[in-house]
Design a protein around this motif. Structure first.
Motif, PDB file in Angstrom:
ATOM      1  N   ASN A  32       0.865  -1.179   0.000  1.00 58.58           N
ATOM      2  CA  ASN A  32       0.000   0.000   0.000  1.00 58.58           C
ATOM      3  C   ASN A  32       0.906   1.235   0.000  1.00 58.58           C
ATOM      4  O   ASN A  32       1.507   1.564   1.021  1.00 58.58           O
ATOM      5  CB  ASN A  32      -0.913  -0.026   1.222  1.00 58.58           C
ATOM      6  N   ILE A  33       1.012   1.886  -1.137  1.00 61.37           N
ATOM      7  CA  ILE A  33       1.887   3.044  -1.302  1.00 61.37           C
ATOM      8  C   ILE A  33       1.022   4.277  -1.551  1.00 61.37           C
ATOM      9  O   ILE A  33       0.348   4.359  -2.581  1.00 61.37           O
ATOM     10  CB  ILE A  33       2.870   2.849  -2.493  1.00 61.37           C
ATOM     11  N   ASP A  34       1.023   5.186  -0.591  1.00 58.83           N
ATOM     12  CA  ASP A  34       0.215   6.417  -0.703  1.00 58.83           C
ATOM     13  C   ASP A  34      -1.235   6.115  -1.066  1.00 58.83           C
ATOM     14  O   ASP A  34      -1.825   6.766  -1.921  1.00 58.83           O
ATOM     15  CB  ASP A  34       0.823   7.382  -1.736  1.00 58.83           C
ATOM     16  N   GLY A  35      -1.798   5.084  -0.436  1.00 60.51           N
ATOM     17  CA  GLY A  35      -3.185   4.725  -0.681  1.00 60.51           C
ATOM     18  C   GLY A  35      -3.416   3.928  -1.951  1.00 60.51           C
ATOM     19  O   GLY A  35      -4.546   3.582  -2.269  1.00 60.51           O
ATOM     20  N   ARG A  36      -2.369   3.635  -2.663  1.00 59.92           N
ATOM     21  CA  ARG A  36      -2.466   2.868  -3.918  1.00 59.92           C
ATOM     22  C   ARG A  36      -1.969   1.452  -3.662  1.00 59.92           C
ATOM     23  O   ARG A  36      -0.872   1.250  -3.140  1.00 59.92           O
ATOM     24  CB  ARG A  36      -1.604   3.545  -4.977  1.00 59.92           C
ATOM     25  N   LYS A  37      -2.780   0.474  -4.017  1.00 60.96           N
ATOM     26  CA  LYS A  37      -2.411  -0.922  -3.819  1.00 60.96           C
ATOM     27  C   LYS A  37      -1.611  -1.426  -5.007  1.00 60.96           C
ATOM     28  O   LYS A  37      -2.015  -1.267  -6.153  1.00 60.96           O
ATOM     29  CB  LYS A  37      -3.657  -1.780  -3.621  1.00 60.96           C
ATOM     30  N   LEU A  38      -0.466  -2.011  -4.695  1.00 66.33           N
ATOM     31  CA  LEU A  38       0.384  -2.607  -5.720  1.00 66.33           C
ATOM     32  C   LEU A  38       0.660  -4.051  -5.338  1.00 66.33           C
ATOM     33  O   LEU A  38       0.727  -4.397  -4.155  1.00 66.33           O
ATOM     34  CB  LEU A  38       1.694  -1.831  -5.856  1.00 66.33           C
ATOM     35  N   TYR A  39       0.826  -4.868  -6.351  1.00 67.68           N
ATOM     36  CA  TYR A  39       0.967  -6.307  -6.158  1.00 67.68           C
ATOM     37  C   TYR A  39       2.285  -6.770  -6.772  1.00 67.68           C
ATOM     38  O   TYR A  39       2.532  -6.556  -7.945  1.00 67.68           O
ATOM     39  CB  TYR A  39      -0.212  -7.031  -6.809  1.00 67.68           C
ATOM     40  N   GLY A  40       3.112  -7.407  -5.960  1.00 67.28           N
ATOM     41  CA  GLY A  40       4.405  -7.895  -6.433  1.00 67.28           C
ATOM     42  C   GLY A  40       4.291  -9.271  -7.051  1.00 67.28           C
ATOM     43  O   GLY A  40       3.770 -10.197  -6.424  1.00 67.28           O
ATOM     44  N   LYS A  41       4.772  -9.402  -8.279  1.00 69.65           N
ATOM     45  CA  LYS A  41       4.695 -10.688  -8.977  1.00 69.65           C
ATOM     46  C   LYS A  41       5.411 -11.782  -8.194  1.00 69.65           C
ATOM     47  O   LYS A  41       4.881 -12.878  -8.017  1.00 69.65           O
ATOM     48  CB  LYS A  41       5.299 -10.572 -10.384  1.00 69.65           C
ATOM     49  N   GLN A  42       6.605 -11.484  -7.712  1.00 65.32           N
ATOM     50  CA  GLN A  42       7.405 -12.495  -7.026  1.00 65.32           C
ATOM     51  C   GLN A  42       6.787 -12.878  -5.674  1.00 65.32           C
ATOM     52  O   GLN A  42       6.680 -14.061  -5.362  1.00 65.32           O
ATOM     53  CB  GLN A  42       8.833 -11.985  -6.822  1.00 65.32           C
ATOM     54  N   SER A  43       6.339 -11.893  -4.910  1.00 62.55           N
ATOM     55  CA  SER A  43       5.779 -12.208  -3.597  1.00 62.55           C
ATOM     56  C   SER A  43       4.458 -12.961  -3.719  1.00 62.55           C
ATOM     57  O   SER A  43       4.164 -13.857  -2.921  1.00 62.55           O
ATOM     58  CB  SER A  43       5.607 -10.942  -2.750  1.00 62.55           C
ATOM     59  N   ILE A  44       3.663 -12.643  -4.733  1.00 63.57           N
ATOM     60  CA  ILE A  44       2.402 -13.363  -4.924  1.00 63.57           C
ATOM     61  C   ILE A  44       2.673 -14.783  -5.407  1.00 63.57           C
ATOM     62  O   ILE A  44       2.012 -15.727  -4.963  1.00 63.57           O
ATOM     63  CB  ILE A  44       1.474 -12.605  -5.889  1.00 63.57           C
ATOM     64  N   THR A  45       3.654 -14.955  -6.268  1.00 64.64           N
ATOM     65  CA  THR A  45       4.024 -16.293  -6.718  1.00 64.64           C
ATOM     66  C   THR A  45       4.442 -17.147  -5.525  1.00 64.64           C
ATOM     67  O   THR A  45       4.020 -18.302  -5.394  1.00 64.64           O
ATOM     68  CB  THR A  45       5.154 -16.233  -7.765  1.00 64.64           C
ATOM     69  N   GLN A  46       5.249 -16.588  -4.633  1.00 70.08           N
ATOM     70  CA  GLN A  46       5.670 -17.317  -3.435  1.00 70.08           C
ATOM     71  C   GLN A  46       4.478 -17.629  -2.541  1.00 70.08           C
ATOM     72  O   GLN A  46       4.380 -18.722  -1.984  1.00 70.08           O
ATOM     73  CB  GLN A  46       6.720 -16.526  -2.667  1.00 70.08           C
ATOM     74  N   TRP A  47       3.563 -16.670  -2.405  1.00 70.76           N
ATOM     75  CA  TRP A  47       2.378 -16.872  -1.578  1.00 70.76           C
ATOM     76  C   TRP A  47       1.526 -18.009  -2.142  1.00 70.76           C
ATOM     77  O   TRP A  47       1.064 -18.870  -1.399  1.00 70.76           O
ATOM     78  CB  TRP A  47       1.571 -15.572  -1.492  1.00 70.76           C
ATOM     79  N   LEU A  48       1.336 -18.010  -3.457  1.00 70.36           N
ATOM     80  CA  LEU A  48       0.564 -19.073  -4.083  1.00 70.36           C
ATOM     81  C   LEU A  48       1.226 -20.438  -3.879  1.00 70.36           C
ATOM     82  O   LEU A  48       0.561 -21.428  -3.579  1.00 70.36           O
ATOM     83  CB  LEU A  48       0.375 -18.801  -5.580  1.00 70.36           C
ATOM     84  N   LYS A  49       2.550 -20.488  -4.019  1.00 71.16           N
ATOM     85  CA  LYS A  49       3.267 -21.748  -3.818  1.00 71.16           C
ATOM     86  C   LYS A  49       3.099 -22.252  -2.392  1.00 71.16           C
ATOM     87  O   LYS A  49       3.004 -23.456  -2.151  1.00 71.16           O
ATOM     88  CB  LYS A  49       4.755 -21.589  -4.153  1.00 71.16           C
ATOM     89  N   SER A  50       3.036 -21.325  -1.434  1.00 68.65           N
ATOM     90  CA  SER A  50       2.874 -21.727  -0.036  1.00 68.65           C
ATOM     91  C   SER A  50       1.494 -22.322   0.221  1.00 68.65           C
ATOM     92  O   SER A  50       1.282 -23.011   1.215  1.00 68.65           O
ATOM     93  CB  SER A  50       3.108 -20.535   0.900  1.00 68.65           C
ATOM     94  N   LYS A  51       0.554 -22.053  -0.667  1.00 69.03           N
ATOM     95  CA  LYS A  51      -0.806 -22.575  -0.529  1.00 69.03           C
ATOM     96  C   LYS A  51      -0.998 -23.916  -1.230  1.00 69.03           C
ATOM     97  O   LYS A  51      -2.037 -24.532  -1.092  1.00 69.03           O
ATOM     98  CB  LYS A  51      -1.830 -21.576  -1.093  1.00 69.03           C
TER      99      LYS A  51
END
Length: 71
Positions: A32-51
């Motif tokens: 959350n940067i200045d009220g704007r939501k951004l999504y990291g490709k690498q962190s989401i990929t890792q999150w999905l793998k953890s699931k």
């Protein structure tokens, strides 16, 4: 770009934007940067793998075949 907005990240993963919002409620990392939501490709990929659930393992015990002879 390592960080994308919701529309871009949805396209990147091939899912609907609503799926991205839903995943965020499940704990997917969101910057959350200045009220704007951004999504990291690498962190989401890792999150999905953890699931991911491990593949069910087949019976690891070796099959034993015995021959019994009558005396």
């Amino acid at each position: 770009k390592p960080y994308l907005n919701r529309k871009e990240i949805a396209k990147y993963f091939g899912v609907a934007e609503s799926t991205i919002s839903y995943w965020a409620t499940l704990g997917m990392p969101v910057a959350n940067i200045d009220g704007r939501k951004l999504y990291g490709k690498q962190s989401i990929t890792q999150w999905l793998k953890s699931k991911e659930e491990p593949k069910p393992e087949q019976n690891k015990k070796p099959l034993a075949i015995a021959v019994v002879k009558d005396k």
